[in-house]
Motif scaffolding. Structure first.
Motif, PDB file in Angstrom:
ATOM      1  N   ASP A 168       0.829  -1.205   0.000  1.00  0.00           N
ATOM      2  CA  ASP A 168       0.000   0.000   0.000  1.00  0.00           C
ATOM      3  C   ASP A 168       0.867   1.260   0.000  1.00  0.00           C
ATOM      4  O   ASP A 168       0.565   2.243  -0.695  1.00  0.00           O
ATOM      5  CB  ASP A 168      -0.932   0.009   1.215  1.00  0.00           C
ATOM      6  CG  ASP A 168      -2.076  -0.992   1.098  1.00  0.00           C
ATOM      7  OD1 ASP A 168      -2.385  -1.426  -0.025  1.00  0.00           O
ATOM      8  OD2 ASP A 168      -2.652  -1.347   2.149  1.00  0.00           O
TER       9      ASP A 168
ATOM     10  N   ALA B 194       2.324   1.801  -3.415  1.00  0.00           N
ATOM     11  CA  ALA B 194       1.299   2.332  -4.311  1.00  0.00           C
ATOM     12  C   ALA B 194       1.073   3.823  -4.068  1.00  0.00           C
ATOM     13  O   ALA B 194       0.950   4.609  -5.022  1.00  0.00           O
ATOM     14  CB  ALA B 194      -0.006   1.565  -4.137  1.00  0.00           C
TER      15      ALA B 194
ATOM     16  N   ARG C 151       3.640   5.929  -5.751  1.00  0.00           N
ATOM     17  CA  ARG C 151       3.779   5.641  -7.179  1.00  0.00           C
ATOM     18  C   ARG C 151       5.073   4.878  -7.466  1.00  0.00           C
ATOM     19  O   ARG C 151       5.783   5.143  -8.434  1.00  0.00           O
ATOM     20  CB  ARG C 151       3.726   6.931  -8.005  1.00  0.00           C
ATOM     21  CG  ARG C 151       2.401   7.661  -7.950  1.00  0.00           C
ATOM     22  CD  ARG C 151       2.435   8.910  -8.813  1.00  0.00           C
ATOM     23  NE  ARG C 151       2.646   8.569 -10.220  1.00  0.00           N
ATOM     24  CZ  ARG C 151       3.279   9.360 -11.097  1.00  0.00           C
ATOM     25  NH1 ARG C 151       3.780  10.526 -10.692  1.00  0.00           N
ATOM     26  NH2 ARG C 151       3.413   9.003 -12.350  1.00  0.00           N
TER      27      ARG C 151
ATOM     28  N   LYS D 147      -2.911  -4.615  -5.726  1.00  0.00           N
ATOM     29  CA  LYS D 147      -2.454  -3.673  -4.697  1.00  0.00           C
ATOM     30  C   LYS D 147      -1.809  -2.426  -5.290  1.00  0.00           C
ATOM     31  O   LYS D 147      -1.927  -1.329  -4.722  1.00  0.00           O
ATOM     32  CB  LYS D 147      -1.445  -4.361  -3.763  1.00  0.00           C
ATOM     33  CG  LYS D 147      -2.004  -5.528  -2.980  1.00  0.00           C
ATOM     34  CD  LYS D 147      -3.131  -5.114  -2.053  1.00  0.00           C
ATOM     35  CE  LYS D 147      -2.647  -4.325  -0.869  1.00  0.00           C
ATOM     36  NZ  LYS D 147      -3.749  -3.999   0.068  1.00  0.00           N
ATOM     37  N   LEU D 148      -1.082  -2.558  -6.384  1.00  0.00           N
ATOM     38  CA  LEU D 148      -0.257  -1.465  -6.906  1.00  0.00           C
ATOM     39  C   LEU D 148      -0.853  -0.784  -8.133  1.00  0.00           C
ATOM     40  O   LEU D 148      -0.402   0.297  -8.511  1.00  0.00           O
ATOM     41  CB  LEU D 148       1.138  -1.987  -7.264  1.00  0.00           C
ATOM     42  CG  LEU D 148       1.940  -2.640  -6.135  1.00  0.00           C
ATOM     43  CD1 LEU D 148       3.203  -3.270  -6.684  1.00  0.00           C
ATOM     44  CD2 LEU D 148       2.274  -1.638  -5.049  1.00  0.00           C
ATOM     45  N   GLY D 149      -1.817  -1.418  -8.771  1.00  0.00           N
ATOM     46  CA  GLY D 149      -2.332  -0.901 -10.023  1.00  0.00           C
ATOM     47  C   GLY D 149      -1.460  -1.330 -11.196  1.00  0.00           C
ATOM     48  O   GLY D 149      -0.357  -1.863 -11.025  1.00  0.00           O
TER      49      GLY D 149
ATOM     50  N   GLY E 139       2.283  -0.145 -11.406  1.00  0.00           N
ATOM     51  CA  GLY E 139       3.215  -0.377 -10.310  1.00  0.00           C
ATOM     52  C   GLY E 139       3.892  -1.727 -10.305  1.00  0.00           C
ATOM     53  O   GLY E 139       4.601  -2.058  -9.348  1.00  0.00           O
TER      54      GLY E 139
END
Length: 354
Positions: free
Chosen positions: A249, A252, A255, A292-294, A297
């Protein structure tokens, strides 16, 4: 006519350590001509779309085969190797840096040491391997940080302050399963100074081997995106080297980027370093990282030449197997390109200052 493989920029490999252990010059020639040793050489890189990456300089500790053998058991808690002296760290670090530059010279344009994203993209366009100098364990750097500036001038653009042993800058996580990454203290005062200096230079700070406390120390102090070049998801494989959901998290929010590690001990739910088929497990980690990171990421941090990897990915020539598995799992071409290379290049563009 067969299509070219998808170009992959890899967040972490240990080929320089392999060449160092092979004696330098003989290893360089074998890398260029092709060899059955290890995971990466020029012919296999070209066959698999390995277009470049972070070439780690790892000052090695004396370790017996029992170190890796222990990771085959139902649980393990490997003792941290003894710290290295400054002289020991500098000797191996400078030797591996020299191997990288000699490899560039001997390759006749097939490999280029890159110091900017423009350099990386230019190398990839002309079909050269784009090599970025990275340090995994900063034992070559004294508390005065003079060597950091020297190495930066030579091309260093990414640094992991610690490997899985302690040094003057901080504490590394042991190889322990099952275990939280919260295994001890974090940065020292010298480590905090190192982080500030890396921010000044615009360098990537790699959090892959640092304790959880060290992770939070860097997160509090650094103004750069948070990066783990070769780590996986702790809730899927509870080994000390993997990242908790709370850490993911935080990455993320900043970025940052995590490079998916192919080491089977950091993939398998049982934490065993076995070269078994594991692409389905790889995809579980990849899906969890994206969750979690998109999509911006997640990248690749193979750990080639530094670990036991899944049998389907047993060398760089087999990277297309992972690309095909992504396609079969419903990943579109744009997302595949982001994971394969663009997320790393975007992260470097946002972190490097020169």
């Amino acid at each position: 006519m067969p299509t070219a493989p998808v170009a992959v920029f890899d967040g972490h490999n240990d080929v320089l350590l392999r060449l160092y252990n092979e004696g330098g010059e003989s290893g360089i020639q074998a890398f260029l001509a092709g060899t059955e040793a290890g995971h990466i050489d020029l012919p296999r890189a070209r066959a698999g779309g390995f277009a470049g990456g972070m070439f780690a300089i790892f000052p090695p500790s004396p370790m017996s085969a029992a170190f890796m053998d222990a990771m085959l058991g139902d649980g393990y808690d490997l003792p941290l190797p003894d710290p290295l002296t400054l002289a020991e760290g500098q000797a191996s670090t400078l030797a591996m840096a020299a191997i990288l530059f000699r490899l560039e010279q001997a390759s006749a344009g097939a490999l280029a040491v890159c110091r900017s994203v423009a350099d990386i993209r230019a190398a990839m366009r002309r079909g050269a391997i784009a090599a970025v100098m990275h340090i995994e364990g900063a034992e070559a750097i004294g508390a005065d940080l003079d060597m950091l500036d020297v190495l930066y001038a030579a091309g260093l653009r990414s640094i992991g302050p610690v490997w899985s042993r302690h040094n003057r800058f901080g504490h590394g996580v042991p190889m322990r399963f099952p275990s939280s990454p919260d295994t001890g203290p974090g940065l020292t005062d010298a480590g905090r100074a190192l982080v500030r200096a890396c921010n000044r230079l615009g360098m990537v700070i790699d959090l892959s081997h640092i304790t959880e406390q060290g992770f939070w120390d860097v997160a509090e102090l650094s103004d750069a995106p948070l990066v783990a070049t070769h780590s996986n998801v702790h809730r899927l494989c509870p080994v000390s080297r993997n990242l908790t959901d709370r850490q993911l998290d935080a990455i993320a929010e900043r970025r940052g980027v995590v490079g998916l590690n192919f080491a089977t001990a950091f993939l398998r739910p049982d934490g065993k370093m076995l070269a078994t088929p594991a692409l389905d497990i790889v995809m579980r980690h990849l899906d969890a990282l994206i969750e979690k990171l998109g999509e911006g990421g997640v990248a690749i941090g193979s750990d080639y030449d530094g670990a036991v990897v899944p049998s389907e990915l047993h060398d760089a020539a087999h990277l297309p197997a992972l690309i095909e598995k992504m396609r079969a799992s419903g990943y579109g071409e744009a997302l595949i390109a982001r994971i394969a290379r663009e997320n790393w290049l975007d992260l470097l563009e946002r972190t490097w200052k020169r």
